[in-house]
Design a protein around this motif. Structure first.
Motif, PDB file in Angstrom:
ATOM      1  N   ASP A 167       0.845  -1.188   0.000  1.00  0.00           N
ATOM      2  CA  ASP A 167       0.000   0.000   0.000  1.00  0.00           C
ATOM      3  C   ASP A 167       0.885   1.244   0.000  1.00  0.00           C
ATOM      4  OD1 ASP A 167       0.489   0.814   2.909  1.00  0.00           O
ATOM      5  OD2 ASP A 167      -0.298  -1.216   3.149  1.00  0.00           O
ATOM      6  N   GLY A 305      -7.460  -0.194  -0.051  1.00  0.00           N
ATOM      7  CA  GLY A 305      -7.233  -0.274   1.390  1.00  0.00           C
ATOM      8  C   GLY A 305      -5.839  -0.778   1.668  1.00  0.00           C
ATOM      9  N   SER A 309      -6.329  -4.993   5.440  1.00  0.00           N
ATOM     10  CA  SER A 309      -7.623  -4.364   5.696  1.00  0.00           C
ATOM     11  C   SER A 309      -8.795  -5.270   5.340  1.00  0.00           C
ATOM     12  CB  SER A 309      -7.738  -3.045   4.921  1.00  0.00           C
ATOM     13  OG  SER A 309      -7.643  -3.262   3.524  1.00  0.00           O
ATOM     14  N   LYS A 311      -9.302  -6.798   2.062  1.00  0.00           N
ATOM     15  CA  LYS A 311      -9.729  -6.785   0.656  1.00  0.00           C
ATOM     16  C   LYS A 311      -9.896  -8.194   0.110  1.00  0.00           C
ATOM     17  CE  LYS A 311      -6.244  -4.390  -0.829  1.00  0.00           C
ATOM     18  NZ  LYS A 311      -5.524  -4.282   0.460  1.00  0.00           N
ATOM     19  N   LEU A 486     -11.453   0.221   2.200  1.00  0.00           N
ATOM     20  CA  LEU A 486     -11.492  -0.456   3.485  1.00  0.00           C
ATOM     21  C   LEU A 486     -10.407   0.103   4.394  1.00  0.00           C
ATOM     22  CD1 LEU A 486     -11.961  -4.179   2.358  1.00  0.00           C
ATOM     23  CD2 LEU A 486     -13.719  -2.551   3.064  1.00  0.00           C
ATOM     24  N   LYS A 487     -10.700   0.122   5.686  1.00  0.00           N
ATOM     25  CA  LYS A 487      -9.737   0.578   6.666  1.00  0.00           C
ATOM     26  C   LYS A 487      -9.281  -0.606   7.520  1.00  0.00           C
ATOM     27  CE  LYS A 487     -11.671   5.247   7.028  1.00  0.00           C
ATOM     28  NZ  LYS A 487     -12.235   6.270   7.942  1.00  0.00           N
ATOM     29  N   LYS A 488      -8.028  -0.540   7.935  1.00  0.00           N
ATOM     30  CA  LYS A 488      -7.481  -1.609   8.767  1.00  0.00           C
ATOM     31  C   LYS A 488      -7.910  -1.374  10.207  1.00  0.00           C
ATOM     32  CE  LYS A 488      -3.162  -4.040   9.738  1.00  0.00           C
ATOM     33  NZ  LYS A 488      -1.707  -4.114   9.436  1.00  0.00           N
ATOM     34  N   ASN A 489      -8.527  -2.397  10.818  1.00  0.00           N
ATOM     35  CA  ASN A 489      -8.957  -2.300  12.199  1.00  0.00           C
ATOM     36  C   ASN A 489      -7.769  -2.500  13.127  1.00  0.00           C
ATOM     37  OD1 ASN A 489     -11.881  -2.006  11.864  1.00  0.00           O
ATOM     38  ND2 ASN A 489     -11.758  -4.043  10.968  1.00  0.00           N
ATOM     39  N   ASN A 490      -7.582  -1.602  14.062  1.00  0.00           N
ATOM     40  CA  ASN A 490      -6.465  -1.704  15.000  1.00  0.00           C
ATOM     41  C   ASN A 490      -6.814  -2.607  16.172  1.00  0.00           C
ATOM     42  OD1 ASN A 490      -4.877   0.081  13.476  1.00  0.00           O
ATOM     43  ND2 ASN A 490      -5.899   1.863  14.421  1.00  0.00           N
TER      44      ASN A 490
END
Length: 490
Positions: A167, A305, A309, A311, A486-490
């Motif tokens: 990314d 994303g 994330s 995908k 999409l966002k990466k969940n922490n």
């Protein structure tokens, strides 16, 4: 650090009787940093692999290659995955293989554990250390290989497409790290994208595939040639090479699927895909959280994303390959998932290209049959093909400039040529949904422009909806107007 130059003089190097590098003359000085570029199948990766000890020297000489070379490449990545997949063959031992954990892959025989730990944090791999290597996404496995190579205290770094599959944030971080070590280790990179060339690169080597080398009466071997080397300070030569690598193919025509290969009709009033409140999680780790997404017929999407994330997970929900697709509210092609439909009822409406598919496509079959297999959604051919299917496959081979290789084994081709064939395989039946998971990964500029133009023509037609996954903003497709990030969940 190199103390003497690497010299390859009049070298003839053989790679498994399928490809040779011919009459190679190349010198890499300790203070130089090189990029190797050229068309698919020209021998870029082969030349880089020589520095890692790959290939049989049949004549000439190679001197000065250090023993500690940090090597990262698609081929090395595929070999690691293949070794992990072989562990599944342990059935006769009555053992369930869980795969090698990332921690072991990185720290076993690590020369600089402190640097490795720093890079693990920078690459966002901390939470993945106890996960099996083969369970990682394409980008995550590439990050692991980069950490291994960079922390090995190499005397030479050989990086084959190091930025592909990363990314944007990770790419910037890696470029900055490489720039910080230019004074301590020389680098040789294989790059298809000139716009990704770091500023510290001093020289460019251009590879060209010249002809078939008839070594005997039974076999032909493709020959790669080091056509020219350029000092980056030679602005005129550098610009000419850049223009050569950015030529665009025009007047492209997509071969028709043929009336005998028509798919069943779909209800035009229904969406192709509807995901409602979809969640993907592993134990306490949530990858995708309550995703709502509807893909209408004729509506083209780009999915983006950062690495990790989700995908690939979302794509596998659509294709039916993810085990959690039956515990989520998913509607595809008129089917509510979990109501008795077979996976093949779903897959017949999908064309699919991904790096994971390329790793799985390990059968030894001809280039023509790889394309024809797209009509059957199979890996390899297990049914007799029709004359119409052969005709269509030949048209695709002609379009890709591979007509003369129709009967060559797929697994003997270069990585880029394999990807082109798999894209043709995905498109061959003109599916209602075409899923392209980073389709340009590993392709040179010429072939990337060909692929992008093909995708644009597919988007312009009304019969196929395109779902395009991509990290590179410059590879935007005309005709794609819908975006999901999409966002990466922490």
């Amino acid at each position: 650090m190199l103390t003497t130059a690497i010299s390859i003089i009049d070298a003839y190097i053989n790679f498994d009787e399928r490809f040779t590098l011919n009459n190679i003359n190349w010198t890499v000085e300790p203070s130089q940093h090189w990029v190797i570029t050229g068309t698919n199948g020209s021998g870029k990766s082969a030349l880089a692999a020589v520095l890692g000890g790959v290939g049989d020297l049949e004549s000439g000489s190679i001197q000065g290659i250090p023993t500690n070379v940090g090597l990262v490449s698609f081929e090395a990545q595929a070999e690691l995955i293949a070794k992990e997949l072989k562990k599944d063959d342990a059935d006769i031992m009555d053992v369930i293989s869980v795969g090698t954990p990332v921690r072991e892959m990185i720290f076993d025989d690590c020369a600089d554990p402190e640097l490795a730990q720093t890079l693990i944090e920078k690459f966002g791999l901390t939470t993945l250390l106890d996960r099996a290597f083969r369970k990682l996404s394409t980008g995550e496995t590439r990050k692991v290989m980069l950490v291994r190579a960079l922390s090995s205290k190499p005397d030479l770094l050989v990086l084959d497409e190091p930025f592909d599959g990363l990314d944007a944030d990770t790419l910037i971080m890696l470029q900055a790290h490489l720039a910080s070590i230019v004074d301590t280790v020389p680098m040789v990179m294989v790059l298809n994208r000139f716009d990704e060339m770091p500023d510290f690169i001093t020289h460019v080597a251009y590879m060209d595939k010249v002809q078939l080398d008839k070594k005997d009466n039974k076999s032909n071997t493709a020959v790669g040639n080091l056509a020219l080397t350029i000092d980056r300070q030679d602005k005129t030569a550098f610009e000419d090479l850049y223009q050569l690598l950015h030529l665009k193919t025009t007047d492209l025509k997509i071969p028709a699927a043929g009336s005998s290969n028509q798919l069943p009709g779909l209800d035009a009033s229904q969406p192709l895909v509807r995901l409602k409140g979809v969640t993907i999680k592993y134990e306490d780790t949530v990858i995708v959280d309550k995703l709502n997404w509807t893909i209408e017929q004729g509506q083209h999407w780009q999915l983006s994303g950062p690495n990790g994330s989700g995908k690939t997970c979302v794509l596998s929900l659509i294709t039916g390959d993810h085990p959690q697709c039956y515990v989520n509210d998913i509607f595809v092609f008129g089917f509510q998932r979990g109501n008795g439909e077979s996976i093949w009822q779903i897959k017949q409406f999908i064309g699919y290209v991904s790096t994971a598919l390329q790793w799985e496509y390990r059968v030894s079959t001809s280039c023509r049959n790889v394309i024809i297999s797209g009509f059957y959604d199979s890996i390899g051919m297990y049914s007799k093909s029709t004359d119409n299917q052969k005709k269509t496959a030949n048209e695709w081979l002609e379009l890709l400039g591979m007509r003369d290789r129709a009967d060559q084994p797929f697994n003997k081709l270069s990585y880029g040529d394999q990807r082109l064939l798999l894209i043709a395989r995905a498109m061959v039946k003109h599916p209602p949904l075409l899923i392209l998971d980073e389709p340009c990964l590993g392709l040179d500029d010429m072939n990337r422009q060909l692929v992008l133009a093909l995708i644009e023509k597919i988007c312009a037609a009304s019969e196929t909806t395109v779902l395009y996954v991509n990290h590179h903003a410059e590879d935007k497709i005309t005709g794609i107007d819908n975006y999901l990030a999409l966002k990466k969940n922490n």
